[in-house]
Motif scaffolding. Sequence first.
Motif, PDB file in Angstrom:
ATOM      1  N   LEU A  97     -21.250 -13.813   3.082  1.00  0.00           N
ATOM      2  CA  LEU A  97     -20.095 -13.010   2.696  1.00  0.00           C
ATOM      3  C   LEU A  97     -19.208 -13.673   1.650  1.00  0.00           C
ATOM      4  N   VAL A  98     -18.728 -14.877   1.926  1.00  0.00           N
ATOM      5  CA  VAL A  98     -17.634 -15.452   1.145  1.00  0.00           C
ATOM      6  C   VAL A  98     -18.004 -15.764  -0.303  1.00  0.00           C
ATOM      7  N   PRO A  99     -19.181 -16.339  -0.613  1.00  0.00           N
ATOM      8  CA  PRO A  99     -19.473 -16.619  -2.025  1.00  0.00           C
ATOM      9  C   PRO A  99     -19.370 -15.399  -2.930  1.00  0.00           C
ATOM     10  N   LYS A 100     -19.816 -14.237  -2.457  1.00  0.00           N
ATOM     11  CA  LYS A 100     -19.710 -13.024  -3.272  1.00  0.00           C
ATOM     12  C   LYS A 100     -18.260 -12.595  -3.410  1.00  0.00           C
ATOM     13  N   VAL A 101     -17.481 -12.745  -2.348  1.00  0.00           N
ATOM     14  CA  VAL A 101     -16.056 -12.424  -2.429  1.00  0.00           C
ATOM     15  C   VAL A 101     -15.370 -13.318  -3.457  1.00  0.00           C
ATOM     16  N   LEU A 102     -15.712 -14.604  -3.466  1.00  0.00           N
ATOM     17  CA  LEU A 102     -15.153 -15.523  -4.459  1.00  0.00           C
ATOM     18  C   LEU A 102     -15.587 -15.151  -5.872  1.00  0.00           C
ATOM     19  N   ASP A 103     -16.827 -14.709  -5.991  1.00  0.00           N
ATOM     20  CA  ASP A 103     -17.332 -14.283  -7.298  1.00  0.00           C
ATOM     21  C   ASP A 103     -16.545 -13.083  -7.816  1.00  0.00           C
ATOM     22  N   ILE A 104     -16.198 -12.163  -6.924  1.00  0.00           N
ATOM     23  CA  ILE A 104     -15.432 -10.973  -7.318  1.00  0.00           C
ATOM     24  C   ILE A 104     -14.033 -11.350  -7.767  1.00  0.00           C
ATOM     25  N   PHE A 105     -13.361 -12.189  -6.971  1.00  0.00           N
ATOM     26  CA  PHE A 105     -11.959 -12.487  -7.225  1.00  0.00           C
ATOM     27  C   PHE A 105     -11.746 -13.540  -8.303  1.00  0.00           C
ATOM     28  N   LEU A 106     -12.515 -14.641  -8.232  1.00  0.00           N
ATOM     29  CA  LEU A 106     -12.280 -15.764  -9.141  1.00  0.00           C
ATOM     30  C   LEU A 106     -12.876 -15.545 -10.526  1.00  0.00           C
ATOM     31  N   PHE A 107     -14.055 -14.906 -10.561  1.00  0.00           N
ATOM     32  CA  PHE A 107     -14.768 -14.775 -11.831  1.00  0.00           C
ATOM     33  C   PHE A 107     -14.834 -13.343 -12.346  1.00  0.00           C
ATOM     34  N   ASP A 108     -14.115 -12.442 -11.663  1.00  0.00           N
ATOM     35  CA  ASP A 108     -14.007 -11.052 -12.102  1.00  0.00           C
ATOM     36  C   ASP A 108     -15.384 -10.415 -12.306  1.00  0.00           C
ATOM     37  N   HIS A 109     -16.219 -10.511 -11.256  1.00  0.00           N
ATOM     38  CA  HIS A 109     -17.546  -9.890 -11.273  1.00  0.00           C
ATOM     39  C   HIS A 109     -17.645  -8.841 -10.169  1.00  0.00           C
ATOM     40  N   PRO A 110     -16.962  -7.719 -10.324  1.00  0.00           N
ATOM     41  CA  PRO A 110     -16.953  -6.714  -9.256  1.00  0.00           C
ATOM     42  C   PRO A 110     -18.235  -5.893  -9.168  1.00  0.00           C
ATOM     43  N   TYR A 111     -19.089  -6.020 -10.182  1.00  0.00           N
ATOM     44  CA  TYR A 111     -20.303  -5.202 -10.212  1.00  0.00           C
ATOM     45  C   TYR A 111     -21.424  -5.858  -9.401  1.00  0.00           C
ATOM     46  N   ILE A 112     -22.090  -5.039  -8.608  1.00  0.00           N
ATOM     47  CA  ILE A 112     -23.207  -5.523  -7.801  1.00  0.00           C
ATOM     48  C   ILE A 112     -24.295  -4.457  -7.802  1.00  0.00           C
TER      49      ILE A 112
END
Length: 313
Positions: free
Chosen positions: A84-99
């Motif tokens: 869970l958390v690595p993807k959440v960090l990717d969304i918030f920290l690196f602005d990668h909301p697309y999956i």
Amino acid sequence: MRKNEGKVENYTRVSEFVVVGFPSLQSEYFHLVAWFFFVLYVTTVVGNVLLVMAFALERSLQKTPKYIAVFNLAFTDLFGSSALVPKVLDIFLFDHPYISYNDCLTFMFFCYACLPMQALNLVILAYDRLIAVSFPLHYHMKVTHRFMFSLIASFWFFIIIVVLIAVVLLTRLSYCKSVVIDSYFCDYVLMQKLACNDRTAIQVFGNFLPVLILWLPLVFIVFTYMYIGSALTKVATVRERVKAFKTCIAHVSLVAIYFLPIIITFTISIHPNYRIINLSLSSVIPPTLNPIIYVLQTQEIKESVKNLLKTRG
């Protein structure tokens, strides 16, 4: 496109979804949330890795069947948080909301496999305490290594099958409206609400799923402690009652930390944004606190972790 009883059904497969995080949270606070999740994740990894290593290296823990369930809980917390958390960090920290569509389903599968397994693991530990307190003379006959391994394997098999069914049902949905998921991960409930074709089957299954994997375990645990409480009233002295209950404190703490946020979320009418925040905290905080509670409140594990740290030091 699929033909069904003379009717033609169109299935629209999207290439990706957009996970927006917390809709009510201003973008400048996203990084604060991300760093909070990061600190919790690091603590979770360190604590649960220590528990896993202590069990793997300490023979005294391996001889006690109960600690097989503790090891499984640590593994589940570690695996679930890493899903869970690595993807959440990717969304918030690196602005990668697309999956991508497939990644979203995979992401959801692992998250939903680990969350209910934590509940079922608490059921196993509740049963262990029930036998230890209420039937101490039969404990070594009823709670064996073989029994623990079989029960844990059965629960993992059950959870994997149930979540696979949920994912397969989700693949039958068509997305022709929005692909924006107003949550911090690929939320099963929100994804099926985005569909524009018939979703009766998945709604029925989705309503049945929480009863099966959350409420039934909670009911079992509550009745278990009611029985334990009744058994403790028959113990001769207050000192013996306190000593017996102390063996349950760690487990009772885990149950409260895990189930209270879920009960609040599903029984009290709260704003959708607060629901998302509550669910996110209930996903990351229990795996962080579980190893801390067991290390502080279980003497055998505390000594094993101390020995492990001394050896590594």
